[in-house]
Design an enzyme around this catalytic site. Structure first.
Site, mmCIF file in Angstrom:
data_model
loop_
_atom_site.group_PDB
_atom_site.id
_atom_site.type_symbol
_atom_site.label_atom_id
_atom_site.label_comp_id
_atom_site.label_asym_id
_atom_site.label_seq_id
_atom_site.Cartn_x
_atom_site.Cartn_y
_atom_site.Cartn_z
ATOM 1 N N ASP A 87 0.796 -1.226 0.000
ATOM 2 C CA ASP A 87 0.000 0.000 0.000
ATOM 3 C C ASP A 87 0.829 1.276 0.000
ATOM 4 O O ASP A 87 0.290 2.385 0.149
ATOM 5 C CB ASP A 87 -0.983 -0.012 1.176
ATOM 6 C CG ASP A 87 -2.092 -1.029 0.931
ATOM 7 O OD1 ASP A 87 -2.522 -1.144 -0.240
ATOM 8 O OD2 ASP A 87 -2.505 -1.723 1.873
ATOM 9 N N ASP A 148 -6.815 -4.920 -4.619
ATOM 10 C CA ASP A 148 -6.586 -3.539 -4.167
ATOM 11 C C ASP A 148 -5.287 -2.967 -4.738
ATOM 12 O O ASP A 148 -5.134 -1.752 -4.891
ATOM 13 C CB ASP A 148 -6.504 -3.463 -2.630
ATOM 14 C CG ASP A 148 -7.498 -4.345 -1.895
ATOM 15 O OD1 ASP A 148 -7.867 -5.400 -2.445
ATOM 16 O OD2 ASP A 148 -7.891 -4.006 -0.776
ATOM 17 N N ARG A 220 -15.899 -3.803 -2.417
ATOM 18 C CA ARG A 220 -14.793 -2.834 -2.502
ATOM 19 C C ARG A 220 -13.670 -3.372 -3.388
ATOM 20 O O ARG A 220 -13.006 -2.596 -4.079
ATOM 21 C CB ARG A 220 -14.284 -2.434 -1.123
ATOM 22 C CG ARG A 220 -13.407 -1.202 -1.201
ATOM 23 C CD ARG A 220 -13.288 -0.403 0.077
ATOM 24 N NE ARG A 220 -12.533 -1.069 1.121
ATOM 25 C CZ ARG A 220 -13.062 -1.568 2.234
ATOM 26 N NH1 ARG A 220 -14.367 -1.511 2.452
ATOM 27 N NH2 ARG A 220 -12.307 -2.143 3.141
HETATM 28 N N1 GLY Z 1 -7.134 -1.880 0.731
HETATM 29 C C1 GLY Z 1 -7.747 -2.355 1.921
HETATM 30 C C2 GLY Z 1 -9.197 -2.199 1.930
HETATM 31 O O1 GLY Z 1 -9.804 -1.790 0.950
HETATM 32 O O2 GLY Z 1 -9.787 -2.488 2.975
#
Ligand code: GLY
Length: 375
Positions: A87, A148, A220
């Site tokens: 991240d 992600d 998500r």
């Molecule tokens: N990237 C971590 C989440 O979306 O929770």
């Protein structure tokens, strides 16, 4: 309506500067943001919000606060505080890269290049992917990619543009291709994560971390795919990435409930108490703006995406935003972080606030976020 929503968001962000001090908001509990030191994956979103508010308003208070977050990110890089994850792209795109984009600050550019180098350390052979979580010697995590990560790739593409060295861009494009091939399913839904054998690179199978089940579609995750593939298309012009973004977007939009804001997982049983994830819809709104920018007038999906963007944003503004609630800390209610883990299933998520603001700023002012250089 959009201007009123932006003005409300900017006023709340200004108040939050005092509330948060030198800490970073993460997710809320009963409407109060949990604050942490600069040591989580979410800390860039606050910085990005400050930069957006500065660009919109010209208020120096925002610039000072945003620069203070970048100083904190510099210290984090020097001391290598909790950077053993992918991240790094979220963190440094919205902080030091934002500063470079807004004010052409050379030291911010250098810090962002350092971040790209740190992210490259997560490149794994022989599989040819970016390890999402954990250290290289972590037996369980060494073979895992997650959807992600697509939002972390712009940092790498950008580093190649800046340095002329194709190594970053090649890794990013390979990761996007791996994600397209293994994380996206035949019906355009998606796995949250996928495992490879780290010794041989052989694919093993899909799994979830935050979703309802291994075979379900965590909303998500699907949202990261919509936006992330569109960004990979921007940098590479590989039409397969544009196609993936469109397909994931169609799936997401076709599976929304009546009010056009997603539940937390497309396969979670729906009843009166099923949690939403407003942050997934905010990410998709920002992602649709990016996707639509690559579609010509004749594209058969364009008007559908535009219509759904307006419906989703209208619903977020009218039903989920805290507009008019003076003391509210967050901008968007009813996000869900990790429902099965019992963490903040119905609260503010700082990334929900960020992408909601990014989408509003782009719709109303043409201000894109900080994923790529402005033209
Ligand atoms: N990237 C971590 C989440 O979306 O929770």
């Amino acid at each position: 309506m959009w201007t009123q929503a932006i003005e409300d968001a900017v006023a709340k962000t200004l108040r939050n500067i005092e509330r948060f001090g030198d800490k970073f908001p993460h997710v809320s509990l009963n409407g109060t943001y949990g604050l942490n030191d600069n040591d989580d994956w979410t800390d860039g979103f606050w910085s990005g919000m400050l930069w957006l508010c500065y660009e919109y308003s010209g208020n120096e208070r925002f610039r000072q606060a945003a620069e203070a977050t970048v100083a904190s990110f510099r210290k984090r890089m020097q001391e290598h505080v909790v950077l053993d994850h992918h991240d790094i792209g979220f963190l440094y795109s919205l902080s030091s890269k934002a500063q470079w984009i807004v004010s052409r600050d050379e030291s911010a550019r250098q810090l962002t290049l350092q971040a790209a180098d740190a992210l490259m350390k997560r490149w794994r052979e022989p599989g040819g992917y970016i390890q999402a979580w954990g250290r290289k010697d972590d037996a369980k995590e060494a073979g895992r990619i997650i959807i992600d990560c697509l939002l972390n790739l712009p940092l790498l593409y950008w580093a190649s543009e800046q340095t002329g060295d194709p190594v970053y861009r090649n890794a990013a494009a390979a990761q996007a291709e791996k994600s397209r091939r293994y994380l996206v399913r035949g019906d355009d839904s998606s796995y949250h994560t996928f495992f490879f054998n780290p010794e041989t690179g052989e694919p093993i199978g899909g799994a979830t971390h935050q979703g309802y089940s291994n075979g379900s579609t965590w909303t998500r995750g699907q949202a990261w795919g919509v936006y992330g593939f569109a960004l990979s298309y921007r940098y590479t012009k590989n039409p397969l990435f544009l196609e993936s973004s469109k397909r994931l977007a169609r799936y997401f939009l076709n599976h929304l409930p009546e009010d056009h804001v997603a539940y937390w997982d497309f396969n979670a049983p729906v009843h009166a108490d099923t949690y939403r994830d407003s942050s997934a819809s905010a990410i998709v709104a920002a992602g649709l703006l990016e996707l639509i920018s690559h579609l010509d007038e004749q594209d058969p999906d364009r008007s559908y995406f535009q219509d759904m963007l307006l419906k989703s944003m209208t619903s977020l503004v009218e039903r989920y935003a805290t507009i008019g609630e003076e003391d509210a800390e967050g901008l968007l209610k009813r996000g869900s972080y990790y429902v099965h883990g019992g963490i903040s299933p119905d609260d503010y998520m700082i990334w929900g606030d960020y992408f909601y603001l990014e989408a509003l700023m782009r719709m109303e002012k043409g201000l894109t976020g900080y994923w790529y250089e402005r033209e």
